[in-house]
Scaffold this motif. Structure first.
Motif: not given
Length: 216
Positions: A16-22, A26-27, A81-86, A112-119
């Motif tokens: 659930d990436p709500f916080e990081g994405i939103t 907004q930024y 934002g990448l790790f504002e995620n649960t 992007p796979h560069a971010y997805a792999g880290k998550i």
């Protein structure tokens, strides 16, 4: 039916990436001097490619303007934002059970796979997945139809052996375009109606129910 290969969406399906994405959207809007909606009003932006979301949010077809928004988004997202995620409750157990049942597991995300792999690595899921597939930073393969086609080709997979799991219509549209069976999940950001309109094999409301639908 017991599928040999399972493709999982990431945002809204595994996590659930709500916080990081939103917050990152907004930024970006704030940096551009645009109107900044409340976070709750940006739920619909979780799932589609970023360019599609900014096209609507900025009311523009100007790709240069969209690119600028995406760049500002990533400025914050990659730093914070990448790790504002649960992790979705119960999803790790499902992944472990599928792996133990000798299913081949892949991530198929518009991110992007560069971010997805880290998550995926951050949440300890990487050992269960053969590979994390995502878009390129320029947006190439951010459309699920294109991404799934790429995965089938790269891995030499038969569409009939595969299932695509996702929480938004984009996941199911991409599956249908490639003759892959699609499964919708209700713990993410798409409604039952949105998912049902794309004719999935099943719609699951919990990871355990999804496991049953996948033949565990």
């Amino acid at each position: 039916m017991s599928y040999k290969v399972i493709l999982f969406d990431l945002d809204g399906t595994l996590t659930d990436p709500f916080e990081g994405i939103t917050r990152s959207i907004q930024y970006a809007l704030e940096r551009l001097g645009a109107e900044v909606p409340e976070a709750a009003e940006l739920r619909w932006c979780i799932g589609p490619p970023l360019w599609d979301s900014f096209k609507v949010l900025l009311n523009t077809d100007d790709r240069k303007r969209q690119d600028e928004a995406v760049a500002f988004y990533r400025e914050r997202y990659t730093a914070t934002g990448l790790f504002e995620n649960t992790l979705i409750a119960g999803i790790n157990r499902l992944i472990d059970e599928l792996k133990a049942d000798d299913r081949r597991l892949f991530v198929a995300t518009s991110k992007p796979h560069a971010y997805a792999g880290k998550i995926v690595e951050h949440f300890g899921l990487m050992p269960c997945f053969e590979k994390v597939y995502g878009s390129e930073l320029d947006g190439t393969r951010s459309a699920k139809a294109e991404l799934i086609s790429h995965i089938l080709s790269e891995e030499g997979l038969s569409a009939s052996d595969c299932a695509m799991i996702g929480d938004r219509k984009h996941d199911l549209v991409g599956a249908n375009a490639n003759a892959v069976d699609g499964f919708g999940v209700l713990w993410g950001y798409g409604s039952r109606e949105e998912l049902a309109n794309e004719r999935p094999v099943a719609i699951a409301d919990t990871p355990a129910a999804l496991g049953a639908a996948l033949g565990l």
